[in-house]
Design a protein around this motif. Structure first.
Motif: not given
Length: 594
Positions: A207-233
């Motif tokens: 459940a935790n894994l599904n929640s994290f993946v779904q949320e961050h794939l939906t908000g991928m533009n925010v992740v990349q805009i703020f160069n947050n790829e490494e932290r989210e990884y």
């Protein structure tokens, strides 16, 4: 927010209430279920006859040199093997068939229930958790019928049949064979408890894994805009590592238990051969009995080892069932007890001393009262968090008010049939959501009653025909998830067409032009003027230039109405609205031309 943490209650096989609730889904398939029980009993009986027949072949036919009897016993054995294979096939097929149909029914009921939940539930529940409930947890229930409940009953019946035949043939050899059962039962109990806990941890990790993946794939533009790829990884690696640890713990228990069970089974065979060999020498135990007991010994320990696995399959299914029932029992439903369903609305809207809070008594609307006559346009302005969007959410009954009354055409909203009420209200939001499908699918949302001619009429009304016709395929142009292949302005125009194709009497525009360019905004403004003719309109806008023609403008601040009047009246009043207007006018003058 619902947390996907390990529950203190991991479920119990003797939780008859949960099992009884699950069995209600069996009722439409009672004949198949009873047939499956019969097949289970038949499989258990046929599977234990083979060693007995071999014992009779050795001790009677072979020892006495009866070739005719031997041939008859051999033919009977072949018939038995074919019958056992056929019954095993039917049991496996119908067990899987029953499980899949029950999974289908539960998943449909669960999704229907989710559709009826109020938005407040989704505000505090991760989408990934709901995905886990509807996909993974429901799928687990299939194994309850195909590999859990029926299979475990079959294993227990097989043990009883084996013990019956063993005592019938030789009670002494039976006691020797059963001498290793106490330590095996103890190890099975320990294994069951350990794996039960690890299974619960695995479900939580999923459940935790599904929640994290779904949320961050939906908000991928925010992740990349703020160069947050490494932290989210790194976050994903940590969550995935916990998922791996939970699975490895269950693998560890299996890797310990099955070798222990194999050793105990081997010890049992060794004791049996040692004792039977002495009896053979002394002439008290026949060769057929020894052969039959060696076979029964192998048959006996196999279901004991499997019962622990079956138990945990059933246990995991009941844990999933508990979670599903908790969701199905959720009372966060919008009460739809109203029966008033007029064929047409005038469009009078009234808020009378409305108080509303998303959480407890943290009110976002405080004693709000206003009226909108049919065909009028009312606009709401105010700072972020002032309560503007809450007003339109309440009018569509996405949330329930705490105090006060909201009425349409003089009838309380709760008197209306909910579907009929929303059918008369068209909503265009700032954040447009488009589904994967065609342009036409996103406009009609699967409503077969909406014709292509109606779509083009609505598109002409809002000025969307030109851009739709330019797309490859026109209305059949494939829209990617969330409309990624379309511009913001194009997505907004589609949302206008989607709202207008239903010909609503009440129009709600929530920042409908804030995300479009000036050219598209001018186009939409012309369409809006046509749309508002003869319709009640509630408009929320940051750009005051878009609402100057409104019949009334309401200024909200911290959930309270501070000012109300026309554009000219509010400017003369010299209050909050005038300050807001002067700020936007100054910003417009200071904006350099492109």
């Amino acid at each position: 927010m619902e947390q996907a943490t390990t529950a203190t209650k991991t479920g119990n096989i003797f939780d008859w209430q949960v099992l009884r609730r699950l069995m209600t889904y069996v009722r439409p398939y009672q004949r198949v279920f009873y047939f499956l029980i019969f097949l289970t009993i038949a499989t258990a009986a046929l599977g234990t006859l083979r060693p007995f027949l071999i014992q009779r072949m050795v001790d009677v036919s072979i020892e006495q040199g009866d070739m005719l009897g031997l041939n008859k016993m051999f033919g009977l054995l072949m018939i038995l093997l074919v019958a056992h294979a056929l019954v095993s096939y039917l049991q496996t097929y119908f067990g899987g068939w029953l499980g899949q149909y029950i999974v289908r029914d539960i998943r449909v009921d669960l999704y229907k229930h989710i559709l009826d939940l109020r938005l407040k539930f989704f505000d505090r529940t991760p989408i990934g958790v709901l995905v886990t409930r509807n996909i993974s947890d429901v799928e687990t229930l299939s194994d309850v019928f195909s590999e859990g409940l029926a299979a475990m009953i079959g294993d227990i019946l097989q043990l009883l049949f084996i013990m019956g035949f063993m005592f019938w043939i030789d009670w002494r050899l039976t006691l020797v064979s059963l001498s290793v059962i106490p330590p095996l039962l103890y190890s099975t109990y320990v294994f069951k408890e350990k794996v039960k806990t690890s299974f619960q941890e695995v479900r939580t990790a999923v459940a935790n894994l599904n929640s994290f993946v779904q949320e961050h794939l939906t908000g991928m533009n925010v992740v990349q805009i703020f160069n947050n790829e490494e932290r989210e990884y790194r976050k994903f690696k940590a969550i995935n590592q916990e998922h791996t640890r939970a699975n490895i713990r269950s693998v560890l228990y299996y890797s310990i238990y099955f070798p222990v069970a194999e050793v105990l089974a081997a010890v049992g065979v060794g004791l049996l051969v040692w004792y039977a060999a002495q009896g053979q020498i002394e002439g008290t135990i026949s060769k057929g009995a020894l052969i039959a007991f060696i076979m029964y010994n192998a048959l006996f320990f196999r279901p004991i080892r499997q019962i622990a696995d079956r138990f945990n399959t059933l246990q995991l299914g009941l844990v999933s069932t508990e979670r599903l029932l908790k969701l199905l029992d959720s009372k966060e439903l919008i009460a739809d007890n109203g029966t008033y369903a007029p064929a047409q609305l005038r469009g009078d809207v009234a808020f009378d001393k409305v108080w509303f809070a998303y959480n407890d008594e943290e009110y976002v609307l405080r004693d709000v009262s206003f009226e909108v006559k049919a065909g009028q346009t009312i606009a709401f302005v105010g700072a972020t968090g002032a309560g503007k969007t809450s007003i339109i959410n309440l009018l569509s009954r996405f949330y329930e008010i705490n105090k006060g009354t909201i009425s349409v055409d003089g009838h309380d909203l709760r008197e209306y049939d909910l579907k009929e009420l929303r059918r008369h209200i068209g909503v265009v939001l700032q954040d447009v959501f488009l589904f994967a499908g065609t342009i036409q699918d996103n406009i009609t949302l699967g409503n077969k009653d909406i014709t292509e001619a109606q779509i083009w009429a609505a598109a002409d009304l809002v000025g969307a025909r030109r851009f739709i016709e330019r797309l490859p395929g026109g209305l059949q142009y494939p829209v990617m998830e969330r409309g990624a292949t379309l511009s913001v302005g194009q997505r907004q125009l589609i949302s206008f067409v989607r709202a207008m194709v239903y010909q609503p009497r009440i129009i709600i525009l929530d920042e409908a032009t804030s995300s479009v360019d000036s050219e598209t905004e001018e186009l939409i403004q012309e369409a809006i003027e046509k749309l508002m003719q003869g319709r009640t309109s509630l408009v929320i806008a940051h750009r005051l230039s878009t609402i100057q023609k409104a019949d009334r403008i309401i200024v909200l601040d911290r959930g309270e109405i501070k000012e109300s009047g026309t554009h000219e009246e509010l400017l003369r009043h010299g209050g909050f609205y005038q300050q807001l207007y002067q700020m936007q006018y100054k910003d417009a003058l200071n904006t350099p031309a492109e």
